[in-house]
Design a protein around this motif. Structure first.
Motif, PDB file in Angstrom:
ATOM      1  N   ARG A 173      24.239   2.037  51.411  1.00 46.78           N
ATOM      2  CA  ARG A 173      22.926   1.651  51.888  1.00 46.78           C
ATOM      3  C   ARG A 173      21.934   2.732  51.475  1.00 46.78           C
ATOM      4  O   ARG A 173      21.991   3.863  51.973  1.00 46.78           O
ATOM      5  CB  ARG A 173      22.907   1.463  53.398  1.00 46.78           C
ATOM      6  CG  ARG A 173      21.529   1.092  53.946  1.00 46.78           C
ATOM      7  CD  ARG A 173      21.579   0.901  55.445  1.00 46.78           C
ATOM      8  NE  ARG A 173      22.284  -0.316  55.804  1.00 46.78           N
ATOM      9  CZ  ARG A 173      22.638  -0.634  57.044  1.00 46.78           C
ATOM     10  NH1 ARG A 173      22.366   0.197  58.033  1.00 46.78           N
ATOM     11  NH2 ARG A 173      23.265  -1.769  57.286  1.00 46.78           N
ATOM     12  N   ALA A 174      21.047   2.380  50.565  1.00 45.91           N
ATOM     13  CA  ALA A 174      20.016   3.288  50.102  1.00 45.91           C
ATOM     14  C   ALA A 174      18.810   3.220  51.036  1.00 45.91           C
ATOM     15  O   ALA A 174      18.629   2.238  51.764  1.00 45.91           O
ATOM     16  CB  ALA A 174      19.600   2.937  48.680  1.00 45.91           C
ATOM     17  N   PRO A 175      17.958   4.251  51.033  1.00 46.47           N
ATOM     18  CA  PRO A 175      16.769   4.240  51.887  1.00 46.47           C
ATOM     19  C   PRO A 175      15.914   3.008  51.646  1.00 46.47           C
ATOM     20  O   PRO A 175      15.554   2.701  50.508  1.00 46.47           O
ATOM     21  CB  PRO A 175      16.031   5.513  51.475  1.00 46.47           C
ATOM     22  CG  PRO A 175      17.099   6.416  50.963  1.00 46.47           C
ATOM     23  CD  PRO A 175      18.075   5.509  50.268  1.00 46.47           C
ATOM     24  N   GLY A 176      15.613   2.293  52.709  1.00 47.23           N
ATOM     25  CA  GLY A 176      14.781   1.115  52.608  1.00 47.23           C
ATOM     26  C   GLY A 176      15.452  -0.089  51.993  1.00 47.23           C
ATOM     27  O   GLY A 176      14.784  -1.100  51.740  1.00 47.23           O
ATOM     28  N   LYS A 177      16.746  -0.010  51.755  1.00 50.51           N
ATOM     29  CA  LYS A 177      17.477  -1.101  51.117  1.00 50.51           C
ATOM     30  C   LYS A 177      18.547  -1.654  52.050  1.00 50.51           C
ATOM     31  O   LYS A 177      18.950  -1.013  53.016  1.00 50.51           O
ATOM     32  CB  LYS A 177      18.142  -0.619  49.827  1.00 50.51           C
ATOM     33  CG  LYS A 177      17.205  -0.042  48.798  1.00 50.51           C
ATOM     34  CD  LYS A 177      16.375  -1.122  48.138  1.00 50.51           C
ATOM     35  CE  LYS A 177      15.568  -0.555  46.988  1.00 50.51           C
ATOM     36  NZ  LYS A 177      14.797  -1.605  46.289  1.00 50.51           N
ATOM     37  N   GLU A 178      19.004  -2.847  51.738  1.00 46.89           N
ATOM     38  CA  GLU A 178      20.118  -3.435  52.461  1.00 46.89           C
ATOM     39  C   GLU A 178      21.430  -2.884  51.930  1.00 46.89           C
ATOM     40  O   GLU A 178      21.505  -2.356  50.823  1.00 46.89           O
ATOM     41  CB  GLU A 178      20.108  -4.955  52.329  1.00 46.89           C
ATOM     42  CG  GLU A 178      18.906  -5.628  52.956  1.00 46.89           C
ATOM     43  CD  GLU A 178      18.967  -7.131  52.846  1.00 46.89           C
ATOM     44  OE1 GLU A 178      18.101  -7.798  53.421  1.00 46.89           O
ATOM     45  OE2 GLU A 178      19.895  -7.649  52.185  1.00 46.89           O
TER      46      GLU A 178
ATOM     47  N   GLU B 173      19.014   6.804  41.830  1.00 45.48           N
ATOM     48  CA  GLU B 173      19.166   5.481  42.432  1.00 45.48           C
ATOM     49  C   GLU B 173      20.490   5.324  43.175  1.00 45.48           C
ATOM     50  O   GLU B 173      20.661   4.378  43.949  1.00 45.48           O
ATOM     51  CB  GLU B 173      19.042   4.386  41.370  1.00 45.48           C
ATOM     52  CG  GLU B 173      17.644   4.237  40.779  1.00 45.48           C
ATOM     53  CD  GLU B 173      17.280   5.355  39.812  1.00 45.48           C
ATOM     54  OE1 GLU B 173      16.072   5.542  39.560  1.00 45.48           O
ATOM     55  OE2 GLU B 173      18.192   6.040  39.309  1.00 45.48           O
ATOM     56  N   ASP B 174      21.431   6.229  42.939  1.00 42.64           N
ATOM     57  CA  ASP B 174      22.702   6.204  43.649  1.00 42.64           C
ATOM     58  C   ASP B 174      22.611   6.850  45.023  1.00 42.64           C
ATOM     59  O   ASP B 174      23.578   6.806  45.787  1.00 42.64           O
ATOM     60  CB  ASP B 174      23.789   6.907  42.836  1.00 42.64           C
ATOM     61  CG  ASP B 174      24.089   6.205  41.526  1.00 42.64           C
ATOM     62  OD1 ASP B 174      24.197   4.966  41.520  1.00 42.64           O
ATOM     63  OD2 ASP B 174      24.220   6.908  40.503  1.00 42.64           O
ATOM     64  N   THR B 175      21.487   7.460  45.331  1.00 47.31           N
ATOM     65  CA  THR B 175      21.307   8.090  46.634  1.00 47.31           C
ATOM     66  C   THR B 175      21.434   7.052  47.741  1.00 47.31           C
ATOM     67  O   THR B 175      20.721   6.052  47.748  1.00 47.31           O
ATOM     68  CB  THR B 175      19.941   8.775  46.719  1.00 47.31           C
ATOM     69  OG1 THR B 175      19.891   9.858  45.787  1.00 47.31           O
ATOM     70  CG2 THR B 175      19.689   9.310  48.121  1.00 47.31           C
ATOM     71  N   ALA B 176      22.356   7.288  48.662  1.00 46.37           N
ATOM     72  CA  ALA B 176      22.627   6.322  49.717  1.00 46.37           C
ATOM     73  C   ALA B 176      23.667   6.889  50.664  1.00 46.37           C
ATOM     74  O   ALA B 176      24.295   7.911  50.386  1.00 46.37           O
ATOM     75  CB  ALA B 176      23.140   5.005  49.127  1.00 46.37           C
ATOM     76  N   ILE B 177      23.838   6.213  51.774  1.00 44.42           N
ATOM     77  CA  ILE B 177      24.992   6.459  52.622  1.00 44.42           C
ATOM     78  C   ILE B 177      26.101   5.542  52.127  1.00 44.42           C
ATOM     79  O   ILE B 177      25.899   4.334  52.011  1.00 44.42           O
ATOM     80  CB  ILE B 177      24.693   6.182  54.104  1.00 44.42           C
ATOM     81  CG1 ILE B 177      23.552   7.076  54.598  1.00 44.42           C
ATOM     82  CG2 ILE B 177      25.938   6.411  54.950  1.00 44.42           C
ATOM     83  CD1 ILE B 177      23.128   6.789  56.022  1.00 44.42           C
ATOM     84  N   TYR B 178      27.257   6.118  51.846  1.00 42.56           N
ATOM     85  CA  TYR B 178      28.377   5.368  51.317  1.00 42.56           C
ATOM     86  C   TYR B 178      29.396   5.108  52.419  1.00 42.56           C
ATOM     87  O   TYR B 178      29.810   6.021  53.128  1.00 42.56           O
ATOM     88  CB  TYR B 178      29.035   6.122  50.162  1.00 42.56           C
ATOM     89  CG  TYR B 178      28.240   6.030  48.885  1.00 42.56           C
ATOM     90  CD1 TYR B 178      28.674   5.247  47.816  1.00 42.56           C
ATOM     91  CD2 TYR B 178      27.036   6.709  48.751  1.00 42.56           C
ATOM     92  CE1 TYR B 178      27.935   5.142  46.657  1.00 42.56           C
ATOM     93  CE2 TYR B 178      26.281   6.607  47.594  1.00 42.56           C
ATOM     94  CZ  TYR B 178      26.739   5.823  46.546  1.00 42.56           C
ATOM     95  OH  TYR B 178      25.998   5.726  45.390  1.00 42.56           O
ATOM     96  N   TYR B 179      29.798   3.852  52.540  1.00 38.21           N
ATOM     97  CA  TYR B 179      30.719   3.419  53.579  1.00 38.21           C
ATOM     98  C   TYR B 179      32.009   2.892  52.971  1.00 38.21           C
ATOM     99  O   TYR B 179      31.992   2.211  51.943  1.00 38.21           O
ATOM    100  CB  TYR B 179      30.103   2.309  54.434  1.00 38.21           C
ATOM    101  CG  TYR B 179      28.842   2.706  55.158  1.00 38.21           C
ATOM    102  CD1 TYR B 179      28.900   3.257  56.428  1.00 38.21           C
ATOM    103  CD2 TYR B 179      27.592   2.520  54.575  1.00 38.21           C
ATOM    104  CE1 TYR B 179      27.752   3.618  57.095  1.00 38.21           C
ATOM    105  CE2 TYR B 179      26.438   2.880  55.231  1.00 38.21           C
ATOM    106  CZ  TYR B 179      26.518   3.428  56.493  1.00 38.21           C
ATOM    107  OH  TYR B 179      25.372   3.781  57.163  1.00 38.21           O
ATOM    108  N   CYS B 180      33.101   3.176  53.627  1.00 38.02           N
ATOM    109  CA  CYS B 180      34.405   2.679  53.242  1.00 38.02           C
ATOM    110  C   CYS B 180      34.845   1.602  54.223  1.00 38.02           C
ATOM    111  O   CYS B 180      34.630   1.725  55.427  1.00 38.02           O
ATOM    112  CB  CYS B 180      35.422   3.821  53.227  1.00 38.02           C
ATOM    113  SG  CYS B 180      37.100   3.352  52.772  1.00 38.02           S
TER     114      CYS B 180
ATOM    115  N   VAL C  48      25.260  10.656  50.185  1.00 38.31           N
ATOM    116  CA  VAL C  48      25.202  11.122  48.805  1.00 38.31           C
ATOM    117  C   VAL C  48      23.740  11.184  48.396  1.00 38.31           C
ATOM    118  O   VAL C  48      23.020  10.184  48.489  1.00 38.31           O
ATOM    119  CB  VAL C  48      25.977  10.193  47.855  1.00 38.31           C
ATOM    120  CG1 VAL C  48      25.749  10.598  46.399  1.00 38.31           C
ATOM    121  CG2 VAL C  48      27.457  10.218  48.187  1.00 38.31           C
ATOM    122  N   THR C  49      23.300  12.345  47.966  1.00 35.75           N
ATOM    123  CA  THR C  49      21.930  12.526  47.523  1.00 35.75           C
ATOM    124  C   THR C  49      21.931  13.058  46.098  1.00 35.75           C
ATOM    125  O   THR C  49      22.559  14.078  45.812  1.00 35.75           O
ATOM    126  CB  THR C  49      21.175  13.499  48.436  1.00 35.75           C
ATOM    127  OG1 THR C  49      21.206  13.022  49.786  1.00 35.75           O
ATOM    128  CG2 THR C  49      19.721  13.632  47.985  1.00 35.75           C
TER     129      THR C  49
END
Length: 125
Positions: A39-44, A88-95, A121-122
């Motif tokens: 989930r990236a900032p401001g994204k689904e 653009e890969d900046t996001a919270i990554y979930y497993c 991940v930033t």
């Protein structure tokens, strides 16, 4: 109850690499599917990669050729090796893990299986 714990996130420069880990406390992990979402900032939330219990994989177009999902069933751990990282890969990554050996996790929702808390991940420019 299944526990899922992601780790390995951090700050990297564009073009760099990072490996995420997903430790799963599930005796049936070896015959379950595992997947990564972000989930990236401001994204689904969006699908990133998945591997079923048979070793079959799917990748999102945005990460294909750059990310690699793998698993070590002796350690009940899945990995996401990320290379050529972009801002653009900046996001919270979930497993997520669940299903059986044939499950396809590309389209699962938040109520499916067991999810971890996420790891940040930033990627800087």
């Amino acid at each position: 109850q299944v526990q899922v714990v992601e780790s390995g996130g951090g700050l990297v420069q564009a073009g760099g690499s990072l490996r995420l880990s997903c430790a799963v406390s599930d005796r049936t992990f070896s015959t379950s599917a595992v997947g990564w979402f972000r989930r990236a900032p401001g994204k689904e939330r969006e699908f990133v990669a998945t591997m079923n219990g048979r070793g079959g994989t799917y990748y999102a177009d945005a990460v294909k050729g750059r990310f690699t999902i793998s698993r070590d069933n002796t350690k009940n751990t899945a990995y996401l090796q990320m290379a050529m990282l972009e801002p653009e890969d900046t996001a919270i990554y979930y497993c997520v893990t669940g299903g059986d050996s044939a499950s396809d996790l590309r389209f699962v929702g938040p109520d499916f299986g067991s999810w971890g808390q996420g790891t940040q991940v930033t990627v800087s420019s």
